[in-house]
Design a protein around this motif. Structure first.
Motif, PDB file in Angstrom:
ATOM      1  N   LEU A   3       0.814  -1.252  -0.048  1.00  0.00           N
ATOM      2  CA  LEU A   3      -0.063  -0.156  -0.133  1.00  0.00           C
ATOM      3  C   LEU A   3       0.928   1.260  -0.103  1.00  0.00           C
ATOM      4  O   LEU A   3       0.633   2.263  -0.688  1.00  0.00           O
ATOM      5  CB  LEU A   3      -0.936   0.001   1.186  1.00  0.00           C
ATOM      6  N   MET A   4       1.775   1.236   0.858  1.00  0.00           N
ATOM      7  CA  MET A   4       2.902   2.472   0.891  1.00  0.00           C
ATOM      8  C   MET A   4       3.441   2.700  -0.509  1.00  0.00           C
ATOM      9  O   MET A   4       3.422   3.622  -0.800  1.00  0.00           O
ATOM     10  CB  MET A   4       3.799   2.211   1.898  1.00  0.00           C
ATOM     11  N   GLY A   5       3.949   1.648  -1.073  1.00  0.00           N
ATOM     12  CA  GLY A   5       4.510   1.601  -2.458  1.00  0.00           C
ATOM     13  C   GLY A   5       3.707   2.236  -3.460  1.00  0.00           C
ATOM     14  O   GLY A   5       3.962   3.094  -4.222  1.00  0.00           O
ATOM     15  N   ARG A   6       2.338   1.956  -3.401  1.00  0.00           N
ATOM     16  CA  ARG A   6       1.448   2.074  -4.493  1.00  0.00           C
ATOM     17  C   ARG A   6       1.044   3.686  -4.115  1.00  0.00           C
ATOM     18  O   ARG A   6       0.960   4.329  -5.040  1.00  0.00           O
ATOM     19  CB  ARG A   6       0.117   1.347  -4.373  1.00  0.00           C
ATOM     20  N   LEU A   7       1.072   4.196  -2.953  1.00  0.00           N
ATOM     21  CA  LEU A   7       0.643   5.609  -2.617  1.00  0.00           C
ATOM     22  C   LEU A   7       1.834   6.394  -3.048  1.00  0.00           C
ATOM     23  O   LEU A   7       1.493   7.492  -3.610  1.00  0.00           O
ATOM     24  CB  LEU A   7       0.197   5.792  -1.068  1.00  0.00           C
ATOM     25  N   PHE A   8       2.963   5.798  -2.494  1.00  0.00           N
ATOM     26  CA  PHE A   8       4.053   6.937  -2.866  1.00  0.00           C
ATOM     27  C   PHE A   8       4.438   6.888  -4.362  1.00  0.00           C
ATOM     28  O   PHE A   8       4.803   7.983  -4.809  1.00  0.00           O
ATOM     29  CB  PHE A   8       5.425   6.191  -2.138  1.00  0.00           C
ATOM     30  N   LEU A   9       3.993   5.849  -5.131  1.00  0.00           N
ATOM     31  CA  LEU A   9       4.083   5.986  -6.665  1.00  0.00           C
ATOM     32  C   LEU A   9       3.157   6.914  -7.069  1.00  0.00           C
ATOM     33  O   LEU A   9       3.698   7.883  -8.067  1.00  0.00           O
ATOM     34  CB  LEU A   9       3.874   4.680  -7.220  1.00  0.00           C
ATOM     35  N   LYS A  10       1.885   6.934  -6.582  1.00  0.00           N
ATOM     36  CA  LYS A  10       1.080   7.825  -7.136  1.00  0.00           C
ATOM     37  C   LYS A  10       1.488   9.581  -7.020  1.00  0.00           C
ATOM     38  O   LYS A  10       1.359  10.376  -7.612  1.00  0.00           O
ATOM     39  CB  LYS A  10      -0.289   7.870  -6.222  1.00  0.00           C
ATOM     40  N   ILE A  11       2.057   9.591  -5.668  1.00  0.00           N
ATOM     41  CA  ILE A  11       2.731  10.993  -5.387  1.00  0.00           C
ATOM     42  C   ILE A  11       4.097  11.364  -6.329  1.00  0.00           C
ATOM     43  O   ILE A  11       4.010  12.317  -7.003  1.00  0.00           O
ATOM     44  CB  ILE A  11       3.534  10.864  -3.664  1.00  0.00           C
ATOM     45  N   GLN A  12       4.735  10.386  -6.894  1.00  0.00           N
ATOM     46  CA  GLN A  12       5.969  10.446  -7.423  1.00  0.00           C
ATOM     47  C   GLN A  12       5.411  10.793  -9.113  1.00  0.00           C
ATOM     48  O   GLN A  12       5.985  11.613  -9.583  1.00  0.00           O
ATOM     49  CB  GLN A  12       6.944   9.144  -7.506  1.00  0.00           C
ATOM     50  N   GLN A  13       4.260  10.223  -9.259  1.00  0.00           N
ATOM     51  CA  GLN A  13       3.951  10.287 -10.781  1.00  0.00           C
ATOM     52  C   GLN A  13       3.101  11.597 -10.924  1.00  0.00           C
ATOM     53  O   GLN A  13       2.612  11.909 -12.076  1.00  0.00           O
ATOM     54  CB  GLN A  13       3.220   9.109 -11.241  1.00  0.00           C
ATOM     55  N   PHE A  14       2.544  12.199  -9.775  1.00  0.00           N
ATOM     56  CA  PHE A  14       1.789  13.256  -9.824  1.00  0.00           C
ATOM     57  C   PHE A  14       2.386  14.506 -10.659  1.00  0.00           C
ATOM     58  O   PHE A  14       3.220  14.735 -10.543  1.00  0.00           O
ATOM     59  CB  PHE A  14       1.361  13.660  -8.542  1.00  0.00           C
ATOM     60  N   GLY A  15       1.499  14.778 -11.585  1.00  0.00           N
ATOM     61  CA  GLY A  15       1.937  16.011 -12.543  1.00  0.00           C
ATOM     62  C   GLY A  15       2.891  15.755 -13.616  1.00  0.00           C
ATOM     63  O   GLY A  15       3.131  16.534 -14.611  1.00  0.00           O
ATOM     64  N   LYS A  16       3.051  14.422 -13.845  1.00  0.00           N
ATOM     65  CA  LYS A  16       3.761  13.798 -15.081  1.00  0.00           C
ATOM     66  C   LYS A  16       3.047  13.269 -16.104  1.00  0.00           C
ATOM     67  O   LYS A  16       3.432  12.883 -17.284  1.00  0.00           O
ATOM     68  CB  LYS A  16       5.040  12.702 -14.534  1.00  0.00           C
ATOM     69  N   ASP A  17       1.703  13.304 -15.896  1.00  0.00           N
ATOM     70  CA  ASP A  17       0.922  12.974 -17.119  1.00  0.00           C
ATOM     71  C   ASP A  17       0.582  14.133 -17.959  1.00  0.00           C
ATOM     72  O   ASP A  17       0.478  15.149 -17.844  1.00  0.00           O
ATOM     73  CB  ASP A  17      -0.572  12.593 -16.187  1.00  0.00           C
TER      74      ASP A  17
END
Length: 139
Positions: free
Chosen positions: A125-139
């Motif tokens: 869960l932490m990995g998935r949430l942190f990945l969402k944070i890291q990917q935010f704004g890259k789309d």
């Protein structure tokens, strides 16, 4: 879990405003948000209920315990069990004992979550949430 909730609230542009004062609501929110969170949140919710049963005895009926060697390679497990309350209710997160349970007069028991599974669920869960944070704004 509360530390993870503390991180999530720092990123409202990624997660909106999920409930963070209740870990039950926090996990339910993320389990419903995306299917990829569902399994991890389910394991973590079981662990939360077990911890609540142990840490808040005033809200649960008196329980007993027994140790048992399981056949599923978890080793020796401590099962908690007891009788229903006066109103016939059993504690949240417990279930009626299975047919093999040696104490036939018990109304409920709890099979505690396996710590390596809980650790893996939290890590996922932490990995998935942190990945969402890291990917935010890259789309």
């Amino acid at each position: 879990m509360s530390k993870l909730a503390g991180v999530v609230v720092l990123f409202p542009e990624v997660f909106g405003h999920p409930p963070v004062r209740s870990m039950e609501k926090f996990l339910k929110h993320f389990a419903e948000l995306e299917p990829e969170f569902e399994e991890s949140c389910s394991v973590l919710e079981k662990a939360r209920k077990y911890r609540t049963l142990l840490d808040h005895p005033a809200g649960a009926p008196v329980s007993n315990w027994m140790t048992f060697r399981t056949a599923d390679d978890r080793g020796i497990v401590v099962f908690h069990f007891g009788n229903a309350g006066r109103s016939g209710t059993i504690p949240e997160g417990t279930e009626p004992p299975p047919s093999w349970f040696p104490f036939g007069d018990a109304d409920w028991y709890v099979d505690p979550p396996f710590v390596p599974y809980v650790d893996a669920a939290l890590t996922e869960l932490m990995g998935r949430l942190f990945l969402k944070i890291q990917q935010f704004g890259k789309d």
